[in-house]
Scaffold this motif. Sequence first.
Motif, PDB file in Angstrom:
ATOM      1  N   GLU A  20      69.328  14.083 -17.175  1.00 51.88           N
ATOM      2  CA  GLU A  20      68.209  14.909 -16.725  1.00 51.88           C
ATOM      3  C   GLU A  20      68.644  16.361 -16.540  1.00 51.88           C
ATOM      4  OE1 GLU A  20      64.408  15.913 -15.768  1.00 51.88           O
ATOM      5  OE2 GLU A  20      65.086  13.969 -16.505  1.00 51.88           O
ATOM      6  N   LEU A  24      67.367  19.662 -18.615  1.00 57.11           N
ATOM      7  CA  LEU A  24      66.856  20.886 -17.978  1.00 57.11           C
ATOM      8  C   LEU A  24      67.601  22.115 -18.471  1.00 57.11           C
ATOM      9  CD1 LEU A  24      66.293  19.901 -14.249  1.00 57.11           C
ATOM     10  CD2 LEU A  24      64.575  20.671 -15.877  1.00 57.11           C
ATOM     11  N   GLU A  28      65.699  25.166 -20.367  1.00 56.64           N
ATOM     12  CA  GLU A  28      65.673  26.456 -19.665  1.00 56.64           C
ATOM     13  C   GLU A  28      66.989  27.205 -19.853  1.00 56.64           C
ATOM     14  OE1 GLU A  28      62.906  27.427 -18.398  1.00 56.64           O
ATOM     15  OE2 GLU A  28      61.854  25.513 -18.454  1.00 56.64           O
ATOM     16  N   ALA A  76      68.960  24.577 -10.983  1.00 51.70           N
ATOM     17  CA  ALA A  76      68.706  23.215 -11.453  1.00 51.70           C
ATOM     18  C   ALA A  76      67.828  22.456 -10.464  1.00 51.70           C
ATOM     19  CB  ALA A  76      70.018  22.474 -11.681  1.00 51.70           C
ATOM     20  N   LEU A  79      64.296  23.748 -10.767  1.00 54.02           N
ATOM     21  CA  LEU A  79      63.671  23.277 -12.005  1.00 54.02           C
ATOM     22  C   LEU A  79      63.262  21.809 -11.901  1.00 54.02           C
ATOM     23  CD1 LEU A  79      65.910  25.072 -14.639  1.00 54.02           C
ATOM     24  CD2 LEU A  79      63.501  25.537 -14.135  1.00 54.02           C
ATOM     25  N   ILE A  80      64.050  21.011 -11.201  1.00 46.43           N
ATOM     26  CA  ILE A  80      63.667  19.614 -10.986  1.00 46.43           C
ATOM     27  C   ILE A  80      62.405  19.540 -10.126  1.00 46.43           C
ATOM     28  CG2 ILE A  80      64.365  17.474  -9.815  1.00 46.43           C
ATOM     29  CD1 ILE A  80      67.228  18.084 -10.790  1.00 46.43           C
ATOM     30  N   LYS A  83      59.471  20.415 -12.247  1.00 45.55           N
ATOM     31  CA  LYS A  83      59.109  19.326 -13.157  1.00 45.55           C
ATOM     32  C   LYS A  83      58.282  18.271 -12.431  1.00 45.55           C
ATOM     33  CE  LYS A  83      61.075  16.478 -16.767  1.00 45.55           C
ATOM     34  NZ  LYS A  83      62.278  16.087 -17.464  1.00 45.55           N
ATOM     35  N   SER A  92      61.084  28.907 -10.109  1.00 45.10           N
ATOM     36  CA  SER A  92      62.336  29.306 -10.767  1.00 45.10           C
ATOM     37  C   SER A  92      62.433  30.821 -10.891  1.00 45.10           C
ATOM     38  CB  SER A  92      62.477  28.641 -12.136  1.00 45.10           C
ATOM     39  OG  SER A  92      61.438  29.027 -12.994  1.00 45.10           O
TER      40      SER A  92
END
Length: 141
Positions: A20, A24, A28, A76, A79-80, A83, A92
């Motif tokens: 995962e 990402l 990105e 990170a 970004l999670i 999502k 972000s």
Amino acid sequence: MKIKLGLLFLSGGIGALLTELLNLMILEIFQFIAIVAVVLLDALLGISRALINKEFETRKAFKGIFMMVAFTSLLATVLIIEKGYPFASFLSETVLLPIIVFQVISILKNMQLLGLISGTLLDKIIDNIDKHKNGKHNTIT
């Protein structure tokens, strides 16, 4: 048997998490490249300045590595979250912008201290930033 099953689930979970994170980073990539680029440039200029002034300290040199790991981990994580919650798609950029701005200021200050750039506007900006950091809140004149 239970130990083997536990190790199987643990390795599967770690593999899923790493997959995962890698996904990402691929999606990105430019955000991660921006962070790595400014932190590396700032670290290289800071190390160069320390070597020229004969003030090199390993502890301070590792600060750049720590900052890169911390900033990329923060990105990170954000970004999670983005999502999982698509309505939070601005997070972000909200995290990335201050990181980039502060690193660019540090890069400009290191370049000025190395004598690579100069200018009255840059001097005034850096003096005002230093005054603000030292607790002397004066207005820009």
